[in-house]
Write a protein that holds these residues in place. Structure first.
Motif, PDB file in Angstrom:
ATOM      1  N   VAL A 151       0.850  -1.190   0.000  1.00 28.33           N
ATOM      2  CA  VAL A 151       0.000   0.000   0.000  1.00 28.33           C
ATOM      3  C   VAL A 151       0.885   1.238   0.000  1.00 28.33           C
ATOM      4  CG1 VAL A 151      -1.737   1.300   1.290  1.00 28.33           C
ATOM      5  CG2 VAL A 151      -1.880  -1.192   1.164  1.00 28.33           C
ATOM      6  N   THR A 152       0.689   2.095  -0.992  1.00 28.04           N
ATOM      7  CA  THR A 152       1.549   3.274  -1.151  1.00 28.04           C
ATOM      8  C   THR A 152       0.859   4.576  -0.749  1.00 28.04           C
ATOM      9  OG1 THR A 152       0.905   3.637  -3.458  1.00 28.04           O
ATOM     10  CG2 THR A 152       2.763   2.142  -3.045  1.00 28.04           C
ATOM     11  N   ALA A 153      -0.457   4.575  -0.630  1.00 28.83           N
ATOM     12  CA  ALA A 153      -1.185   5.773  -0.206  1.00 28.83           C
ATOM     13  C   ALA A 153      -2.538   5.355   0.328  1.00 28.83           C
ATOM     14  CB  ALA A 153      -1.348   6.767  -1.353  1.00 28.83           C
ATOM     15  N   MET A 154      -3.054   6.143   1.292  1.00 29.37           N
ATOM     16  CA  MET A 154      -4.370   5.838   1.852  1.00 29.37           C
ATOM     17  C   MET A 154      -4.990   7.110   2.402  1.00 29.37           C
ATOM     18  SD  MET A 154      -5.404   3.183   4.924  1.00 29.37           S
ATOM     19  CE  MET A 154      -4.990   1.734   3.935  1.00 29.37           C
ATOM     20  N   VAL A 155      -6.214   7.369   1.995  1.00 29.61           N
ATOM     21  CA  VAL A 155      -7.014   8.449   2.554  1.00 29.61           C
ATOM     22  C   VAL A 155      -8.362   7.839   2.920  1.00 29.61           C
ATOM     23  CG1 VAL A 155      -8.112  10.677   2.161  1.00 29.61           C
ATOM     24  CG2 VAL A 155      -5.856  10.223   1.190  1.00 29.61           C
ATOM     25  N   GLY A 156      -8.745   7.952   4.179  1.00 29.18           N
ATOM     26  CA  GLY A 156      -9.979   7.316   4.636  1.00 29.18           C
ATOM     27  C   GLY A 156     -11.147   8.257   4.790  1.00 29.18           C
ATOM     28  N   GLY A 157     -10.978   9.529   4.408  1.00 26.66           N
ATOM     29  CA  GLY A 157     -12.057  10.503   4.524  1.00 26.66           C
ATOM     30  C   GLY A 157     -11.557  11.867   4.096  1.00 26.66           C
ATOM     31  N   ARG A 158     -12.455  12.828   4.041  1.00 22.75           N
ATOM     32  CA  ARG A 158     -12.053  14.141   3.544  1.00 22.75           C
ATOM     33  C   ARG A 158     -11.256  14.927   4.564  1.00 22.75           C
ATOM     34  NH1 ARG A 158     -17.446  16.777   1.768  1.00 22.75           N
ATOM     35  NH2 ARG A 158     -15.995  18.408   1.094  1.00 22.75           N
ATOM     36  N   ASP A 159     -11.316  14.547   5.874  1.00 21.59           N
ATOM     37  CA  ASP A 159     -10.563  15.282   6.893  1.00 21.59           C
ATOM     38  C   ASP A 159     -10.441  14.429   8.149  1.00 21.59           C
ATOM     39  OD1 ASP A 159      -9.290  17.137   8.439  1.00 21.59           O
ATOM     40  OD2 ASP A 159     -11.059  18.379   8.787  1.00 21.59           O
ATOM     41  N   TYR A 160      -9.222  13.953   8.441  1.00 20.51           N
ATOM     42  CA  TYR A 160      -9.004  13.112   9.611  1.00 20.51           C
ATOM     43  C   TYR A 160      -9.326  13.847  10.900  1.00 20.51           C
ATOM     44  CZ  TYR A 160      -6.599  10.005  12.907  1.00 20.51           C
ATOM     45  OH  TYR A 160      -6.310   9.167  13.954  1.00 20.51           O
ATOM     46  N   ALA A 161      -9.089  15.143  10.932  1.00 22.61           N
ATOM     47  CA  ALA A 161      -9.291  15.912  12.154  1.00 22.61           C
ATOM     48  C   ALA A 161     -10.752  15.970  12.565  1.00 22.61           C
ATOM     49  CB  ALA A 161      -8.746  17.330  11.987  1.00 22.61           C
ATOM     50  N   THR A 162     -11.661  15.836  11.618  1.00 23.46           N
ATOM     51  CA  THR A 162     -13.083  15.865  11.950  1.00 23.46           C
ATOM     52  C   THR A 162     -13.720  14.483  11.947  1.00 23.46           C
ATOM     53  OG1 THR A 162     -13.634  16.268   9.625  1.00 23.46           O
ATOM     54  CG2 THR A 162     -13.369  18.196  11.051  1.00 23.46           C
ATOM     55  N   SER A 163     -13.078  13.510  11.304  1.00 28.60           N
ATOM     56  CA  SER A 163     -13.599  12.142  11.290  1.00 28.60           C
ATOM     57  C   SER A 163     -12.459  11.175  11.022  1.00 28.60           C
ATOM     58  CB  SER A 163     -14.668  11.982  10.201  1.00 28.60           C
ATOM     59  OG  SER A 163     -15.066  10.622  10.104  1.00 28.60           O
ATOM     60  N   MET A 164     -12.112  10.377  12.042  1.00 29.83           N
ATOM     61  CA  MET A 164     -11.010   9.435  11.883  1.00 29.83           C
ATOM     62  C   MET A 164     -11.492   8.050  11.442  1.00 29.83           C
ATOM     63  SD  MET A 164     -10.109   9.267  15.900  1.00 29.83           S
ATOM     64  CE  MET A 164     -11.399   9.105  17.129  1.00 29.83           C
ATOM     65  N   TYR A 165     -12.762   7.944  11.078  1.00 32.53           N
ATOM     66  CA  TYR A 165     -13.315   6.692  10.561  1.00 32.53           C
ATOM     67  C   TYR A 165     -12.693   6.406   9.197  1.00 32.53           C
ATOM     68  CZ  TYR A 165     -16.866   3.323   9.036  1.00 32.53           C
ATOM     69  OH  TYR A 165     -17.517   2.205   8.588  1.00 32.53           O
ATOM     70  N   ASN A 166     -12.030   5.268   9.077  1.00 29.95           N
ATOM     71  CA  ASN A 166     -11.282   4.946   7.862  1.00 29.95           C
ATOM     72  C   ASN A 166     -12.184   4.237   6.858  1.00 29.95           C
ATOM     73  OD1 ASN A 166      -9.451   4.134   5.895  1.00 29.95           O
ATOM     74  ND2 ASN A 166      -7.828   3.768   7.373  1.00 29.95           N
ATOM     75  N   ARG A 167     -12.678   4.982   5.897  1.00 33.40           N
ATOM     76  CA  ARG A 167     -13.597   4.436   4.905  1.00 33.40           C
ATOM     77  C   ARG A 167     -12.893   3.583   3.853  1.00 33.40           C
ATOM     78  NH1 ARG A 167     -14.234   9.096   6.971  1.00 33.40           N
ATOM     79  NH2 ARG A 167     -16.238   9.759   7.828  1.00 33.40           N
TER      80      ARG A 167
END
Length: 685
Positions: free
Chosen positions: A336-352
């Motif tokens: 895995v070279t990149a991962m974004v789990g949402g539009r803003d970790y600071a407001t939602s750390m739920y990893n989609r």
């Protein structure tokens, strides 16, 4: 009778009787010696235990540095400690929650729980392995303070002796106070006050039932249940804790029914970037790779900083109002070279990208078509797009039209629903489910007809890894992130070695699939994903536009994109070929900038069946494995004959004409011809 003795001689015991009584006697002697030995060990341990004030001192804890593949430091996770709370200041709900979930007989056992040990022994025996433990709170405290986490009988024996000694040295209240102020709750938090401040933003004296249940549920597996890793899993675990509290009588049924863990909100440090979606995922894997709990760790991962920056930039620039997004990219070997789990970790750390289970829509058709290819079809094989009814279900195409005879390539590129449904019906829903399992889908899979169009929920990470296996010519691409783990003193605890290659489908099947995925991008539903270089991919759109996906690959990189709402409500105009495809394109164009262009491996070199061994025909290297339909390992020398393709397709034999190239012009002509036929007009020349 005269001369007969009035006494009868006592009968002599049998040999078996003497053995039994001997064993009982020796058993009693050994039990007595064991008891005396245990008592002596407990007495020695009691004398060597430090005082209570000494045990109150905070441990140094363990810090973890997580690095990208190039050595760049991504984040440092260190221990945090809150205020020490005396027993009388700890909320009753917190104490009762911990007893209920970790040690229901805490108030009366002597440090070890004989009933718990017996129950765990029975459960583990039936399961054929260790699935349940029997450690009391006192034993856990002894392990945390004085021992390591290594699973050995010697450590368990020392743990039991220390627990018995502590119960004789300290009161129950003191033991509970020590435990709640010293135990690790995940996210670097030691003690309930640190956990409360980290997860809720307030001291532990303000904990209520729901928040106490969440914290109590973390002890079993801090890295798995911590809100920083998976908020929804933390809430789900808390519901189990509340149910256990109700069963034990700690709370009333009315209190349990009124508890609403879904209303609990977590806080997040504002200075943490979106890379924390990835680093949180890495932290959940650490305890499976090393049992080092004291020395600082240095973890090198597979993350590519340029890819991560490209993913974050694409999410922020291509978002649809009111939605969330997820991106995951990997190499064809699963790194895995990149991962974004949402539009803003600071407001939602739920990893989609990792946790969220959503319907994959038409991206699932990959598995329908893989089964068809294994059954002997080719991209040039003819299929019919026409109305179809299976039981009470009548799948419809998104545009409401039917094109009649088309090639398999054209049906896939245009994401024709009736063809995918017919293929799954023809070859079997169990076969399609087995293919998905083979490619790494672990979530529950329905075998009802609608599963052919992606009705079963799964994760973006698993779907992306399935497409990565196609990019790898049919070899499994299991996702991984940790390359090495070392300690601050330089000891190497883990260094990833390449896994033995496991062939999921034959190389020619993967090449055929790549051919059709390429067509979907060049002239089908995925045209918005084009990046000016050879690209293969597939769109996915669920019913009522609740989810939009695009998953695709070049020879260098595989990526998956999801856009949708957390509440699964419809998003007007959302389709896989629109916003998700554009987000994918924005990410891939930037991630691959400056990388030399190379072509996709979609050319098929048909093996001469019958003239070379099965292992060679499947491209299996020595020591590799081949998976069956349900994910089981198959013997390459005993392959299912149904896996071999037919020698020639109807097109190759001349039974059907060579299909026209799939282009925009072809689609326009097909639709125009259909309209003329519906109007009763003669076909256009």
């Amino acid at each position: 009778m005269k001369g007969t003795s009035s006494r009868r001689k006592a009968p002599r015991r049998s040999l078996i009787g003497r053995i039994v009584f001997g064993l009982i006697g020796w058993g009693a002697i050994l039990a007595l010696l064991g008891t005396l030995g245990l008592a002596l060990a407990v007495a020695v341990s009691m004398a060597s235990l430090p005082g209570y004030s000494e045990m109150m001192k905070s441990p140094q804890g363990q810090s973890v540095v997580i690095r990208a593949a190039d050595g760049t430091e991504l984040v440092t996770v260190g221990p945090s400690y809150g205020a020490w709370l005396p027993y009388d200041r700890i909320p009753r709900e917190m104490i009762e929650a911990m007893k209920a979930v970790e040690d229901r007989r805490f108030d009366w056992h002597p440090g070890i729980d004989p009933f718990g040990i017996a129950r765990a022994a029975v459960v583990n025996f039936r399961a054929g392995g260790t699935v349940e433990g029997a450690s009391t709170i006192t034993q856990q405290l002894a392990r945390n303070l004085f021992l390591t986490r290594k699973q050995t009988y010697g450590r368990k024996l020392r743990e039991a002796v220390l627990a018995l000694a502590m119960e004789r040295r300290f009161t129950k209240k003191q033991i509970m106070e020590l435990y709640l102020n010293r135990v690790y709750f995940g996210g670097g938090a030691y003690g309930i006050d640190a956990a409360s401040r980290k997860f809720y933003g307030h001291p532990a004296t303000e904990l209520d039932l729901e928040k106490s249940a969440i914290i109590a549920g973390l002890v079993k597996a801090p890295s798995r249940y911590a809100p920083t890793a998976d908020p929804e899993r933390a809430r789900s675990r808390a519901r189990v804790v509340i149910g256990t509290m109700r069963e034990s009588g700690a709370i009333s049924p009315a209190e349990a029914a009124a508890a609403d863990v879904g209303a609990v909100r977590f806080v997040v440090d504002r200075d943490q970037g979106d890379v924390r979606y990835f680093t949180d995922w890495v932290l959940t894997q650490l305890e499976t790779l090393t049992d080092e709990a004291d020395e600082a760790l240095d973890v090198t991962t597979s993350l590519n900083p340029r890819h991560q920056a490209a993913a974050e930039a694409a999410v922020h620039s291509q978002m649809v109002a009111g939605t969330q997004a997820a991106v995951v990219s990997m190499r064809a070997d699963g790194a895995v070279t990149a991962m974004v789990g949402g539009r803003d970790y600071a407001t939602s750390m739920y990893n989609r990208a990792v946790v969220a289970r959503r319907q994959p829509g038409s991206s699932w058709k990959l598995f329908d078509y893989l089964v068809a290819l294994e059954e002997g079809m080719t991209p040039d094989s003819r299929v019919v797009d026409e109305p179809l009814t299976i039981g009470n279900w009548s799948p419809r195409n998104s545009n409401g039209r039917y094109l009649g005879s088309v090639t398999l390539r054209q049906a896939f590129a245009l994401s024709i629903n009736t063809v995918a449904a017919r293929l799954a019906q023809q070859y079997g829903y169990d076969r399609v489910a087995g293919m998905a399992r083979r490619f790494g889908i672990t979530t529950p899979i329905s075998t009802q007809p609608a599963m052919a169009l992606g009705s079963s929920e799964t994760t973006l990470l698993e779907m992306t890894s399935a497409y990565a296996a196609i990019a790898a010519r049919g070899v499994e691409a299991r996702p991984w992130a940790i390359q090495s783990i070392t300690t601050s003193s330089g000891r190497t605890l883990y260094n990833r070695e390449p896994e033995t290659p496991r062939v999921l489908v034959a190389p020619f099947v993967a090449a055929y699939m790549t051919d059709m995925l390429r067509a979907a991008v060049e002239a089908g539903t995925g045209r918005a994903a084009q990046i000016g270089r050879p690209l293969a991919g597939k769109t996915g759109t669920t019913s009522s536009n609740k989810d939009g996906l695009f998953i695709g690959f070049t020879p260098e990189l595989v990526a998956g994109v999801w856009i949708g709402r957390d509440d699964a409500k419809a998003v007007r105009g959302l389709a896989g070929g629109q916003a998700p495809a554009r987000l994918f394109s924005a990410f891939m164009a930037k991630a691959l900038s400056g990388v030399a262009i190379s072509d996709l491996e979609d050319q098929v070199e048909q093996p001469e069946y019958g003239s070379e061994p099965d292992a060679e025909a499947y491209g299996i290297v020595p020591g590799s494995e081949l998976f069956g339909e349900g994910g089981e390992t198959l013997d390459p020398g005993a392959l299912d004959p149904s896996l071999a393709p037919v020698a020639e397709s109807p097109v190759q034999t001349g039974a059907l004409p060579e299909p026209e190239p799939l282009t925009d012009r072809w689609l326009e002509d097909a639709v125009r011809q259909e309209r003329r036929q519906q109007a009763g007009q003669a076909p256009a020349p």
